[in-house]
Design a protein around this motif. Sequence first.
Motif, short mmCIF file in Angstrom:
data_model
loop_
_atom_site.label_atom_id
_atom_site.label_comp_id
_atom_site.label_asym_id
_atom_site.label_seq_id
_atom_site.Cartn_x
_atom_site.Cartn_y
_atom_site.Cartn_z
N SER A 244 0.11 0.44 5.57
CA SER A 244 1.31 0.74 4.80
C SER A 244 2.00 -0.51 4.26
CB SER A 244 2.31 1.51 5.67
OG SER A 244 2.75 0.71 6.76
N THR A 245 1.47 -1.67 4.57
CA THR A 245 2.15 -2.91 4.19
C THR A 245 2.38 -3.01 2.69
OG1 THR A 245 1.25 -4.12 6.09
CG2 THR A 245 1.98 -5.43 4.20
N PHE A 246 1.40 -2.56 1.91
CA PHE A 246 1.49 -2.72 0.46
C PHE A 246 2.02 -1.48 -0.25
CE2 PHE A 246 -1.78 -5.68 1.91
CZ PHE A 246 -1.31 -6.87 1.35
N GLY A 247 2.67 -0.58 0.49
CA GLY A 247 3.27 0.59 -0.13
C GLY A 247 2.30 1.74 -0.32
N GLY A 248 2.70 2.66 -1.20
CA GLY A 248 1.95 3.90 -1.34
C GLY A 248 0.80 3.86 -2.32
N GLY A 249 0.71 2.80 -3.12
CA GLY A 249 -0.39 2.71 -4.06
C GLY A 249 -0.44 3.90 -5.01
N GLU A 250 -1.62 4.45 -5.19
CA GLU A 250 -1.79 5.55 -6.12
C GLU A 250 -1.11 6.83 -5.66
OE1 GLU A 250 -5.94 5.95 -6.75
OE2 GLU A 250 -6.16 4.04 -7.81
N LEU A 254 6.32 7.30 -7.83
CA LEU A 254 6.72 6.39 -8.90
C LEU A 254 5.52 5.46 -9.13
CD1 LEU A 254 10.41 5.40 -8.04
CD2 LEU A 254 9.61 6.92 -9.85
N PRO A 255 4.70 5.73 -10.13
CA PRO A 255 3.46 4.98 -10.32
C PRO A 255 3.65 3.48 -10.38
CG PRO A 255 3.51 6.90 -11.75
CD PRO A 255 4.88 6.79 -11.14
N ALA A 256 4.74 3.04 -11.04
CA ALA A 256 4.94 1.60 -11.18
C ALA A 256 5.25 0.94 -9.85
CB ALA A 256 6.07 1.34 -12.18
N ARG A 257 5.94 1.68 -8.99
CA ARG A 257 6.24 1.14 -7.67
C ARG A 257 4.94 1.00 -6.85
NH1 ARG A 257 10.37 4.62 -4.50
NH2 ARG A 257 8.58 6.04 -4.48
N GLY A 258 4.09 1.99 -6.94
CA GLY A 258 2.81 1.90 -6.25
C GLY A 258 1.96 0.76 -6.78
N LEU A 260 2.98 -2.00 -7.97
CA LEU A 260 3.54 -3.27 -7.53
C LEU A 260 2.91 -3.71 -6.22
CD1 LEU A 260 5.63 -5.53 -7.82
CD2 LEU A 260 7.27 -4.05 -6.66
N GLY A 261 2.81 -2.78 -5.27
CA GLY A 261 2.16 -3.12 -3.99
C GLY A 261 0.70 -3.49 -4.17
N LEU A 262 0.04 -2.78 -5.07
CA LEU A 262 -1.37 -3.09 -5.32
C LEU A 262 -1.54 -4.47 -5.94
CD1 LEU A 262 -2.62 0.36 -6.69
CD2 LEU A 262 -2.91 -0.60 -4.39
N ALA A 263 -0.57 -4.88 -6.77
CA ALA A 263 -0.63 -6.21 -7.37
C ALA A 263 -0.47 -7.30 -6.30
CB ALA A 263 0.46 -6.36 -8.43
N ALA A 264 0.41 -7.04 -5.32
CA ALA A 264 0.58 -8.00 -4.23
C ALA A 264 -0.69 -8.09 -3.40
CB ALA A 264 1.77 -7.59 -3.37
N LYS A 265 -1.30 -6.94 -3.13
CA LYS A 265 -2.55 -6.94 -2.37
C LYS A 265 -3.64 -7.70 -3.10
CE LYS A 265 -5.70 -3.82 0.08
NZ LYS A 265 -6.93 -4.50 -0.35
N ALA A 266 -3.69 -7.52 -4.42
CA ALA A 266 -4.69 -8.23 -5.22
C ALA A 266 -4.48 -9.73 -5.15
CB ALA A 266 -4.63 -7.74 -6.67
N ALA A 267 -3.22 -10.16 -5.10
CA ALA A 267 -2.91 -11.59 -5.02
C ALA A 267 -3.46 -12.19 -3.72
CB ALA A 267 -1.41 -11.81 -5.12
N VAL A 268 -3.31 -11.43 -2.62
CA VAL A 268 -3.82 -11.89 -1.33
C VAL A 268 -5.34 -11.85 -1.32
CG1 VAL A 268 -3.86 -11.42 1.15
CG2 VAL A 268 -1.72 -11.21 -0.13
N ASP A 269 -5.91 -10.74 -1.79
CA ASP A 269 -7.37 -10.59 -1.78
C ASP A 269 -8.06 -11.66 -2.61
OD1 ASP A 269 -7.06 -8.41 -0.16
OD2 ASP A 269 -7.35 -6.92 -1.76
N ALA A 270 -7.40 -12.07 -3.70
CA ALA A 270 -8.00 -13.07 -4.59
C ALA A 270 -7.80 -14.49 -4.09
CB ALA A 270 -7.42 -12.93 -5.99
N GLY A 271 -7.06 -14.64 -3.00
CA GLY A 271 -6.86 -15.97 -2.44
C GLY A 271 -5.73 -16.76 -3.06
N HIS A 272 -4.92 -16.11 -3.89
CA HIS A 272 -3.78 -16.80 -4.49
C HIS A 272 -2.62 -16.94 -3.50
CE1 HIS A 272 -5.84 -16.70 -8.22
NE2 HIS A 272 -5.76 -15.40 -8.38
#
Length: 444
Positions: A244-250, A254-258, A260-272
């Motif tokens: 649940s750390t990155f929110g509700g995703g899909e 509120l699609p945009a809120r979901g 946002l969490g996915l974008a944060a997860k992508a930042a971590v997964d990509a090593g940024h």
Amino acid sequence: MKASATAELPVVVIGAGPTGLAATAHLVDQGITPLVLEAGPAAGAAVRDWSHVRLFSTWGEVVDPAAEKLLAPTGWTRPDPATYPSGGDWAERYLQPLADVFGERVRLCATVTGVSRSGRDRVVDADREQQPFVVHVAHADGHEERVLARAVIDASGTWATPSPAGGSGLPALGEKAAADRITYRVPDLTDPAVRARYAGRRTAVIGSGASAFTALAYLAELATSDDGAGTKGVWVLRRGISGSTFGGGEADQLPARGALGLAAKAAVDAGHADAVTGFRTEAIERAADGLLVLVGEDGRRLEPVDEVIVLTGFRPDLTFLDELRLTLDERLQAPVGLAPLIDPNQHSCGTVHPHGHRELSHPEQGVYLVGMKSYGRAPTFLAMTGYEQVRSVAAAIAGDLASADRVELTLPETGVCGGAGLFDAPAAVGAAAEEAPAEGCCGS
């Protein structure tokens, strides 16, 4: 003062943000004279502070019905309800035109420094409820004013009082001394000077909510840009990482809120960004080379960073309400009637039951904390919640209890359990903003 004379006084609204101006519109709709006192130099001053950020709520969700009713005769054109405004859009295309409708009823650069009952401090019982409120106001030119009011609606928000980096809720040792390297806001990386501050540098982001997601997404975008080589985020979480750390995703309604969490997860997964979990900041030390070192309560010392972004939430400023008899939850600093509905320690999913004037009432009759301020320290607020709050409160002040008690509001769920919540506050506008806009702040 006689009750009839008190009834002729205005209702003072503290704050000309989204909720405060909505309260003003509903008071006008009820035939009640409002007086808005705004500490900033313009309507929506707090929203303007994050004008670069796009909301995750659409225009259709951030325009109050009573306000739209007042704007319509002015020739105001409602933006496409399905699109997502930025904070700047919200301020310029909605809040400022609405404030203009009220004219001199909105006083700018007017800071409320105290609220009490006229001639009665908080100890005195005698004839207390028969006395009007007295609101002390400090103006930018140094002039002080006393305003009498029949009721007070505090919609001043929490934007001016961000929480510190310290894991105990108090500033970390050295936090104040390192203020030149710390910000408590999501940085505007479209500003060349601000962008240069973070480009090619290591930045610690402390926090686990939507604003932290925002900062991570911003830094990831910077890291992949032509001028951002070497940009690195260090995400500091007080808890561990779970599903649940990155929110509700899909699953988020509120699609945009979901997104946002996915974008944060992508930042971590990509090593940024590297995630550091279970870390509660005890101290911030300045190294010999000027960089900052975060020290945890458990003794861990993180690698030095150039900058620190503290996004650990906000808290209400209650100092100017000290002479009023308020009942606030001991944890959240929210009205006791509302606190059980929003307590993140108890609620696992992002839903809030409908509520209005009764949940927002205090022993001091006629005073209401609304909007972000009503939620105290709870990170779960949406603009539409505040609009329904003030509709109910205005009806209650007008004596229309049937309308005030008819509270009907269904909020979108996060689609996640474990305390994610609903937080309408500044968030990122990344490269995919048109497809997955970020959230926005209700402000006050």
